[in-house]
Enzyme design. Structure first.
Site, short mmCIF file in Angstrom:
data_model
loop_
_atom_site.label_atom_id
_atom_site.label_comp_id
_atom_site.label_asym_id
_atom_site.label_seq_id
_atom_site.Cartn_x
_atom_site.Cartn_y
_atom_site.Cartn_z
N VAL A 63 0.72 -1.28 0.06
CA VAL A 63 -0.18 0.01 0.01
C VAL A 63 0.87 1.32 -0.09
CG1 VAL A 63 -1.97 -0.82 0.92
CG2 VAL A 63 -0.30 -0.04 2.48
N ASN A 89 -7.06 -1.17 5.68
CA ASN A 89 -6.91 -2.20 7.06
C ASN A 89 -5.34 -2.38 7.07
OD1 ASN A 89 -7.83 -4.18 9.18
ND2 ASN A 89 -6.33 -5.31 7.73
N SER A 141 -7.28 3.21 15.36
CA SER A 141 -7.07 2.48 16.53
C SER A 141 -7.43 3.23 17.82
CB SER A 141 -5.62 2.12 16.86
OG SER A 141 -5.08 1.56 18.15
N TYR A 154 2.84 5.22 15.83
CA TYR A 154 1.53 4.47 15.54
C TYR A 154 0.45 5.30 16.00
CZ TYR A 154 -1.59 0.55 15.88
OH TYR A 154 -2.91 -0.30 15.39
N ALA A 155 0.46 5.93 17.07
CA ALA A 155 -0.61 6.79 17.59
C ALA A 155 -0.65 8.02 16.63
CB ALA A 155 -0.28 7.30 18.79
N ALA A 156 0.30 8.29 16.10
CA ALA A 156 0.46 9.73 15.22
C ALA A 156 -0.41 9.25 14.06
CB ALA A 156 1.67 10.27 15.20
N SER A 157 0.23 8.33 13.47
CA SER A 157 -0.61 7.68 12.11
C SER A 157 -1.88 7.18 12.43
CB SER A 157 0.10 6.49 11.66
OG SER A 157 -0.23 5.17 12.44
N LYS A 158 -2.49 6.82 13.35
CA LYS A 158 -4.03 6.41 13.57
C LYS A 158 -4.78 7.67 13.82
CE LYS A 158 -3.46 1.91 12.86
NZ LYS A 158 -4.35 1.30 11.63
N ILE A 187 -7.40 -6.40 20.43
CA ILE A 187 -7.92 -7.26 19.69
C ILE A 187 -6.97 -8.41 19.48
CG2 ILE A 187 -9.19 -8.02 17.38
CD1 ILE A 187 -10.72 -5.66 18.89
#
Ligand code: NAD
Length: 246
Positions: A63, A89, A141, A154-158, A187
């Site tokens: 992607v 996803n 997320s 990760y938090a910044a991307s989400k 999950i």
């Protein structure tokens, strides 16, 4: 919920939440393009979709590559004649506290999670705009809303995916396209299996439901948002987290 005569493309559909989303879409009647960077998994999942009596197209896709995303959408239209549902996803983690986070760890997570979502959405929306119909569901997320130590990238991307969702929802609401984000909590997948037992137990203790969610908990919401029942829902971030974040 009936998704018969719908064509869906799911990125990161080779395993975990993406695979369950693909199979649940098929159970509700959709034909599904299984797009994943992992060549070993796409054909297997495509066969599982076919076992539900639906058509499937395995597509090896990174992607991060815009031209490849455009090719995936083109192949979908060439094969099935249209694209109704896009589920962004595909996602990765490269966890590290900020002081020790390498530039590469930051760049990789932003490239896959955020730019990957931009790439596939940009490629799909051109077609959906012409067709005056589309359902785009971005997997964010809970971390994008709450933060999490060791996951600044990760938090910044989400969190960015949530903003992206709202902006694109506003741009295309007038032409039959809805854009929503689903924000899972913790999950049970390979991603959370990789967390050391002690840390996982501490996480579960913070969840009011006192357990991890299952990929199906996310997949059923995605299918609802992809269906006609959700036609008036757009620009929303819907959390699936057992009460972890309210
Ligand atoms: P996973 O690691 O089990 O699966 C991710 C899939 O994405 C894999 O099949 C992988 O091959 C694919 N992928 C990775 N990089 C790719 C790329 N560049 N191009 C195409 N495909 C690529 O992860 P999962 O737990 O199933 O997570 C799925 C999504 O849900 C991710 O966006 C993740 O951030 C999000 N999420 C997961 C949890 C959780 O607790 N598991 C919580 C919140 C959000």
């Amino acid at each position: 919920m009936n998704l018969e005569n719908n064509i869906a493309l799911v990125t990161g559909a080779g395993q975990g939440i993406g695979k369950t989303i693909a199979l649940t879409l098929a159970q509700y009647g959709a034909d599904v393009v299984i797009a994943d960077i992992n060549e070993a998994t796409v054909s297997t999942v495509a066969h599982e979709v076919e076992a539900f009596g639906r058509r499937a197209l395995p597509f090896v896709l990174d992607v991060v590559n815009l031209a490849a995303c455009e090719e995936a959408i083109k192949k979908t239209i060439d094969t099935f004649g249209k694209l109704d549902i896009l589920v962004n996803n595909a996602g990765i983690t490269r966890d590290m506290v900020l002081l020790r986070m390498k530039e590469e760890q930051w760049d990789q997570v932003i490239a896959v999670n955020l730019k990957g979502t931009f790439n596939c959405t940009k490629a799909a929306i051109r077609y959906m705009f012409r067709n005056k119909y589309g359902r785009i569901i971005n997997i964010a997320s809970v971390t994008g809303a709450m933060g999490n130590p060791g996951q600044a990238n990760y938090a910044a991307s989400k969190a960015a995916i949530m903003g992206f969702t709202k902006a694109v929802a506003r741009e295309y609401a007038h032409c039959g396209i809805t854009v929503n984000a689903v924000a899972p909590g913790f999950i049970k997948t390979a991603m959370t299996d990789a967390i050391p037992d002690k840390e996982r137990e501490a996480m579960i203790a913070m969840i009011p439901a006192q357990k991890l969610g299952m990929p199906e908990d996310v997949a059923h919401l995605v299918c609802f948002l992809a269906s006609d029942l959700a036609a008036y829902i757009t620009g929303q971030v819907i959390h699936v987290n057992g009460g972890l974040y309210m």
